[in-house]
Motif scaffolding. Structure first.
Motif, PDB file in Angstrom:
ATOM      1  N   TYR A  28     -27.253  -8.451  -4.602  1.00  0.00           N
ATOM      2  CA  TYR A  28     -27.638  -9.412  -5.691  1.00  0.00           C
ATOM      3  C   TYR A  28     -28.762 -10.456  -4.933  1.00  0.00           C
ATOM      4  CZ  TYR A  28     -27.717 -12.395  -9.656  1.00  0.00           C
ATOM      5  OH  TYR A  28     -28.272 -12.912 -10.874  1.00  0.00           O
ATOM      6  N   ARG A  87     -32.168  -9.274  -4.738  1.00  0.00           N
ATOM      7  CA  ARG A  87     -32.777  -9.203  -5.880  1.00  0.00           C
ATOM      8  C   ARG A  87     -33.098 -10.510  -6.459  1.00  0.00           C
ATOM      9  NH1 ARG A  87     -28.136  -7.019  -9.523  1.00  0.00           N
ATOM     10  NH2 ARG A  87     -29.704  -7.378 -11.288  1.00  0.00           N
ATOM     11  N   LEU A 138     -29.832  -1.945 -12.734  1.00  0.00           N
ATOM     12  CA  LEU A 138     -29.305  -2.664 -11.425  1.00  0.00           C
ATOM     13  C   LEU A 138     -28.277  -3.700 -12.119  1.00  0.00           C
ATOM     14  CD1 LEU A 138     -32.426  -3.336  -9.018  1.00  0.00           C
ATOM     15  CD2 LEU A 138     -30.576  -1.684  -8.895  1.00  0.00           C
ATOM     16  N   ILE A 139     -28.492  -4.199 -13.387  1.00  0.00           N
ATOM     17  CA  ILE A 139     -27.447  -5.309 -13.676  1.00  0.00           C
ATOM     18  C   ILE A 139     -26.368  -4.230 -14.373  1.00  0.00           C
ATOM     19  CG2 ILE A 139     -26.992  -6.657 -15.723  1.00  0.00           C
ATOM     20  CD1 ILE A 139     -30.099  -7.161 -16.111  1.00  0.00           C
ATOM     21  N   SER A 167     -24.462  -3.514 -11.348  1.00  0.00           N
ATOM     22  CA  SER A 167     -23.782  -4.772 -10.670  1.00  0.00           C
ATOM     23  C   SER A 167     -22.408  -5.202 -11.434  1.00  0.00           C
ATOM     24  CB  SER A 167     -24.863  -5.897 -10.626  1.00  0.00           C
ATOM     25  OG  SER A 167     -24.337  -6.961 -10.628  1.00  0.00           O
ATOM     26  N   ILE A 168     -22.652  -5.255 -12.721  1.00  0.00           N
ATOM     27  CA  ILE A 168     -21.515  -5.780 -13.626  1.00  0.00           C
ATOM     28  C   ILE A 168     -20.331  -4.567 -13.678  1.00  0.00           C
ATOM     29  CG2 ILE A 168     -20.758  -6.028 -16.135  1.00  0.00           C
ATOM     30  CD1 ILE A 168     -23.453  -7.254 -16.523  1.00  0.00           C
ATOM     31  N   LYS A 219     -18.289  -4.288 -10.576  1.00  0.00           N
ATOM     32  CA  LYS A 219     -17.060  -5.201 -10.164  1.00  0.00           C
ATOM     33  C   LYS A 219     -16.071  -5.200 -11.427  1.00  0.00           C
ATOM     34  CE  LYS A 219     -20.439  -8.091 -10.169  1.00  0.00           C
ATOM     35  NZ  LYS A 219     -21.482  -9.320 -10.600  1.00  0.00           N
ATOM     36  N   PHE A 266     -28.992 -14.088 -20.920  1.00  0.00           N
ATOM     37  CA  PHE A 266     -30.078 -13.716 -19.999  1.00  0.00           C
ATOM     38  C   PHE A 266     -30.797 -12.452 -20.706  1.00  0.00           C
ATOM     39  CE2 PHE A 266     -26.818 -10.902 -18.251  1.00  0.00           C
ATOM     40  CZ  PHE A 266     -27.492  -9.887 -17.939  1.00  0.00           C
TER      41      PHE A 266
HETATM   42  N1  URA Z   1     -24.493 -10.389 -13.980  1.00  0.00           N
HETATM   43  C1  URA Z   1     -24.192  -9.694 -13.094  1.00  0.00           C
HETATM   44  O1  URA Z   1     -22.684  -9.584 -12.555  1.00  0.00           O
HETATM   45  N2  URA Z   1     -24.716  -8.731 -12.080  1.00  0.00           N
HETATM   46  C2  URA Z   1     -26.381  -9.019 -12.624  1.00  0.00           C
HETATM   47  O2  URA Z   1     -27.180  -8.295 -11.979  1.00  0.00           O
HETATM   48  C3  URA Z   1     -26.607  -9.658 -13.612  1.00  0.00           C
HETATM   49  C4  URA Z   1     -25.622 -10.451 -14.197  1.00  0.00           C
END
Ligand code: URA
Ligand code: CA
Length: 441
Positions: A165, A168, A179-180, A183-184, A187, A207
């Protein structure tokens, strides 16, 4: 395997294999693959996209880059919820105790606010004494004992996401759906829940501004979850105006308490019922999300959901007296009404502008290091579709004593500019725009 070949392959629009993606992510985290190569790959992904399989492999590789949480010691199906970030999105504060009071364990890791969007940890920490830092062991014990805990995510989960991140962020590649999504989802998968409800916000304050993109992201994330063996449902909800009436940390705690008393704003109440309904459904308590509504309404009407919030606050060392006495929450020194000179109906109430104004008041952080003012924020008197007369108060600004003079005037102007008032009644806008089920539709 060479990083160069992998970058070239993606640049030329070909799909990467699981091994190639693993090689890159592992190498990146260990320092064997340099930042510049990963930056180039991120840009290639930005332009070329990823298949569903690639996005799932990337997520998997990121999950395995660090520790993962096991919630197996907690009996039952554990359902997690994620919001892609909104303004005045008070839902977790309502959902966590509400769903727990229906007998579904809620093990919730939350984040902090950044920019114009708020974070659950900051909101909870506005309750005097409330602790969000817990070890995984304490967290699991809390969920076993009272059915619910809300804590900050431990640092050791998904180090690959933190590193990626950061790259990026400085290479104009945040805004890539695969990628978003990875990423989410990395986690969320690392946090150990069995199933997931995702609230993908769409509109001015989110966003993702367009519904098509929000749907695509929701679908991608539902697919990643499904492929990882976790049932995942995404709903797309409107974030054109702030959710509920309160924007700001202590103000949203009060709003959550009101909602759990059955006295909350209609839009926040509705979204909580929809999301909680899905959580009951994913936990196997009901066969569809609508069936959960009656149960949830009853839990609110009987006061059981509110009692569960009280237990949650006590268990995390907060002053649960705030439930009966709002004056125990931090209060702003200066509460200023903003009146309109126009008459008609509110046609637009820009969530982003309100979020930025709340941040300027100290409710949010401009950068990770900024300290927040828990009392600061904005309470909204008129929302889209409401009638206004000249001289009516549109919002109240809750400001600290350091916000005076020109700064206060600037914030006031920004808030006024967020409103558009027209002669014709636009009606109340829809809240839930779409949903994507467990199989990614
Ligand atoms: N929230 C995230 O956790 N990752 C992203 O890439 C964008 C928003
Ligand atoms: Ca709110």
């Amino acid at each position: 395997m060479r990083a160069y070949e992998i970058i070239l392959k993606k640049r030329n629009g070909l799909s990467l294999t699981r091994e190639e993606i693993n090689y890159l992510i592992e190498g990146f985290v260990q320092g064997a693959v340099p930042d510049y190569q990963v930056s180039a790959l991120a840009m290639a992904i930005y332009f070329r996209g990823m298949t569903e399989e690639e996005a799932a492999y990337l997520t998997e590789a990121m999950v395995h880059s660090g520790e993962t949480v096991s919630l197996e010691a907690i009996p039952g199906i554990k359902v997690d919820k994620h919001s892609s970030g909104g303004v005045g999105d008070t839902t977790t504060l309502v959902l966590a105790p509400l769903v727990a009071s229906a007998g579904v364990p809620v093990a919730k890791f939350s984040g902090r606010g950044l920019g114009h969007t708020g974070g659950t940890l900051d909101k909870l920490e506005s309750i005097p004494g409330f602790q969000t830092a817990m070890s995984t062991g304490e967290f699991i014990t809390a969920v076993k004992n009272i059915g619910v805990a809300v804590a900050g995510q431990t640092e050791s989960l998904v180090p690959a996401d933190k590193k990626l991140y950061a790259l990026r962020d400085v290479t104009a590649t945040v805004d890539s759906l695969p990628l978003i999504a990875s990423s989410i989802m990395s986690k969320k998968l690392a946090a150990g829940a069995d199933s997931l409800i995702l609230d993908v916000k769409c509109g001015d304050g989110a966003f993702l501004k367009e519904k098509d993109r929000a749907l695509e992201l929701g679908s991608m994330m539902a697919n990643i979850g499904y492929k990882a063996g976790r049932e995942t449902v995404a709903i797309i909800t409107a974030m054109d105006q702030p959710l509920g009436r309160a924007v700001g940390n202590a103000l949203e705690v009060k709003e959550a308490i009101l909602t759990l008393r059955g006295e909350g704003p209609p839009d926040l109440t509705e979204l909580c019922l929809v999301l909680a309904g899905w959580m009951l459904c994913l936990a196997g308590k009901v066969s569809n999300s609508g069936e959960g509504r009656e149960i949830l309404r009853e839990l609110i009407a009987s006061g059981k959901a509110l009692r569960r919030l009280e237990e949650l606050i006590k268990n995390q060392h907060g002053n649960a007296g705030v439930i009966e006495d709002f004056s125990l929450l931090p209060q702003a020194g200066n509460i200023v009404g903003v009146e309109t000179a126009e008459q008609g109906y509110v046609a637009r109430l820009g969530a982003e502008a309100i979020g930025i104004a709340a941040m300027a008041l100290g409710a949010g952080r401009e950068s990770k290091e900024t300290a927040i003012d828990p009392a600061a924020g904005i309470t909204i008197e008129k929302k889209v579709g409401d009638r206004v007369e000249s001289g009516d108060t549109l919002v109240f600004i809750h400001a600290g004593r350091n916000i005076t003079g020109d700064l206060l005037t600037q914030i006031r102007d920004r808030v006024l500019a967020a409103f558009e008032i027209r002669e014709d009644n636009p009606g109340k806008p829809p809240l839930v725009l779409d949903s994507i089920d467990r199989k990614g539709r």
